[in-house]
Design a protein around this motif. Sequence first.
Motif, short mmCIF file in Angstrom:
data_model
loop_
_atom_site.label_atom_id
_atom_site.label_comp_id
_atom_site.label_asym_id
_atom_site.label_seq_id
_atom_site.Cartn_x
_atom_site.Cartn_y
_atom_site.Cartn_z
N ASP A 112 0.69 -1.08 -0.15
CA ASP A 112 -0.08 0.24 -0.40
C ASP A 112 0.48 1.14 0.48
N GLU A 113 2.21 1.12 -0.23
CA GLU A 113 3.05 2.13 -0.53
C GLU A 113 3.41 2.74 -2.07
N THR A 114 2.89 3.79 -3.01
CA THR A 114 3.83 3.59 -4.22
C THR A 114 5.09 4.54 -3.84
N ALA A 115 6.01 3.88 -3.70
CA ALA A 115 7.60 5.20 -4.11
C ALA A 115 8.12 4.17 -5.35
N ALA A 116 9.08 5.91 -5.55
CA ALA A 116 10.01 5.48 -6.09
C ALA A 116 11.47 6.00 -5.65
N ALA A 117 12.01 6.07 -6.12
CA ALA A 117 13.68 6.51 -5.49
C ALA A 117 15.00 6.37 -6.03
N VAL A 118 15.42 7.33 -6.20
CA VAL A 118 17.26 7.33 -6.56
C VAL A 118 18.36 7.65 -6.07
N LEU A 119 18.89 7.02 -6.31
CA LEU A 119 19.89 6.70 -5.37
C LEU A 119 21.62 6.67 -6.38
N GLU A 120 21.96 6.96 -5.73
CA GLU A 120 24.03 7.37 -6.40
C GLU A 120 24.74 6.40 -5.83
N PHE A 121 24.93 5.67 -6.90
CA PHE A 121 26.41 4.89 -5.70
C PHE A 121 28.01 4.96 -7.05
N ASP A 124 32.15 5.61 -5.08
CA ASP A 124 32.81 4.70 -4.62
C ASP A 124 33.12 4.03 -3.18
N GLY A 125 32.13 5.06 -2.35
CA GLY A 125 31.61 5.12 -0.87
C GLY A 125 30.73 3.23 -0.87
N SER A 126 30.57 3.14 0.32
CA SER A 126 30.15 2.19 0.76
C SER A 126 28.59 2.13 0.99
N ALA A 127 28.45 3.06 1.12
CA ALA A 127 27.13 3.29 1.03
C ALA A 127 26.41 4.41 -0.19
N PRO A 128 25.68 3.66 -0.99
CA PRO A 128 25.34 4.96 -2.30
C PRO A 128 24.94 5.73 -1.42
N ARG A 129 24.62 6.96 -2.28
CA ARG A 129 23.16 8.56 -1.49
C ARG A 129 22.15 8.48 -1.95
N VAL A 130 21.69 8.81 -1.31
CA VAL A 130 20.11 8.46 -1.70
C VAL A 130 19.48 9.84 -2.08
N ALA A 131 19.54 9.96 -3.09
CA ALA A 131 19.02 11.30 -3.61
C ALA A 131 17.56 12.10 -3.88
N SER A 132 16.80 10.70 -3.98
CA SER A 132 15.89 10.76 -3.42
C SER A 132 14.14 9.75 -2.86
N ASN A 133 13.86 9.97 -2.47
CA ASN A 133 13.34 8.75 -1.63
C ASN A 133 11.61 9.30 -1.52
N VAL A 134 10.87 8.85 -2.51
CA VAL A 134 9.43 10.33 -2.56
C VAL A 134 8.50 8.59 -2.25
N VAL A 135 7.80 8.07 -0.89
CA VAL A 135 6.60 7.33 -0.62
C VAL A 135 5.27 7.81 -0.50
N ALA A 136 4.87 7.50 -1.18
CA ALA A 136 2.70 7.86 -0.92
C ALA A 136 2.11 6.72 -0.30
N GLY A 166 20.98 -2.20 -6.79
CA GLY A 166 22.83 -1.30 -7.31
C GLY A 166 24.18 -2.24 -7.22
N PHE A 167 23.54 -3.06 -5.79
CA PHE A 167 24.23 -3.56 -5.54
C PHE A 167 24.67 -5.28 -6.75
N ARG A 168 23.14 -5.18 -6.90
CA ARG A 168 23.59 -7.31 -7.62
C ARG A 168 23.64 -6.70 -9.40
N LEU A 169 23.61 -4.87 -9.71
CA LEU A 169 23.60 -4.34 -11.02
C LEU A 169 25.65 -4.75 -10.84
N ARG A 170 25.98 -3.81 -10.01
CA ARG A 170 27.46 -3.78 -9.51
C ARG A 170 28.33 -6.03 -9.57
N GLU A 171 27.83 -6.47 -8.82
CA GLU A 171 28.77 -7.94 -9.28
C GLU A 171 27.63 -8.38 -9.91
N ARG A 172 27.10 -8.33 -10.87
CA ARG A 172 26.82 -8.53 -12.21
C ARG A 172 26.96 -8.56 -13.74
#
Length: 374
Positions: free
Chosen positions: A13-22, A24-36, A343-349
């Motif tokens: 019951d949440e419509t959600a979209a987010a942009v992450l920037e991966f 070199d750091g160990s955690a990605p940066r959360v550029a946006s995190n929208v939850v309706a 993002g982590f799966r993309l990095r691995e595969r």
Amino acid sequence: MNVYILGVETSCDETAAAVLEFGDGSAPRVASNVVASQHEIHEKYGGVVPELAARRHVEMIAPVLEAALEEASVSAEKVDAVAVTRGPGLVVALLVGLSAAKGLAFGLGVPLIDVHHLDGHVHSLFLPAEDGSAAPPPFPHLGFVVSGGHTDFYRVDGHSGVTHLGGTLDDALGEAYDKVAAIMGLGYPGGPIVDRLHAKFLEANGSGAAPVEFPRPHLADRPYAFSFSGLKTAVLNYQKEQGLYLSDRNLPPWARPQEVPEEVACAVAAGFQEAAVEVLVEKVSRVVRREKLPAVSVSGGVAANSYLRRKLGERASQEDWSLHFPARKYCTDNAAMIACAGGFRLRERGREAFMDFTDLDADPSWELGDASDG
Ligand code: KG4
Ligand code: ZN
């Protein structure tokens, strides 16, 4: 080079979209995190109505996607990959997000990474923590997901190495919270409401006070299993015995019994939460030692619970395992955790592994950690 991942989540019951920037750091940066959130739509039913959820997702998906890109100041052309929840969840809800994500990935010519919703929760630990720092749990660790649909233990060996160890035999803990709140006519979702009433009870009566006593289903011979339906029924029976408000919507208002006085609601909520959390702390402690793992991560909506955080923290400090929680905003459903897992799966595969997606279908009962997870 930095990589932008657009995450999409519509499993419940949440419509959600987010942009992450991966980077070199160990955690990605959360550029946006929208939850309706759709809570106000489902509140009067005491739980999620699938058809209403799907209709709302259809209305919200485009504006939520646009808002996520705009807040991140990232144009669609800069997106390197789309990650989307393919299951488990409500099929009519999953299909909305999956179709939108497929269309976007196809149109942009980028990979589409299908993510298991619970792998998303496990990955909420790899987003920035409450204080903004990057402090992910070590591998391997015990991943404990406690949400509205799951109460499950996983062994987490790496970003793609998740093995299911066991979980609830009936209701998920979040579901039990929601049902208990519905029985008492308190609203939806029940978790935060019950948590608040419990805190009120402790404030009014002191931490040594005894709330209503409910059974603690330990299932001693099944270390990885939970059963919360008996506890939920005990709350229902208590309410009936006491002649208190029973949220029966078929009765006309004049025929409904009295509303629960606040002190009673607080004592019932406190009794339920203390019983549930005691079982949970005991199980986590037993499983982490049995698996000989050095760390525990707790994720999912119920991981936002303040009493659970405190009690588990106390136990962890007495034993030799470390305890890790996501930031509270990443406990309940969101798309940042989906983009993170993707993002982590993309990095691995690599991107070629995710270019052939036209036949991807929603899988409402997808199991995480079985042999087919790739
Ligand atoms: O992870 P989530 O957003 O959705 C699922 O994947 O199910 O979890 C939602 C569940 C609901 O049952 C809600 O009552 C519970 O998480 N919840 C909480 C709290 N916040 C949300 N339960 C206990 N305490 C909370 N503070
Ligand atoms: Zn969830």
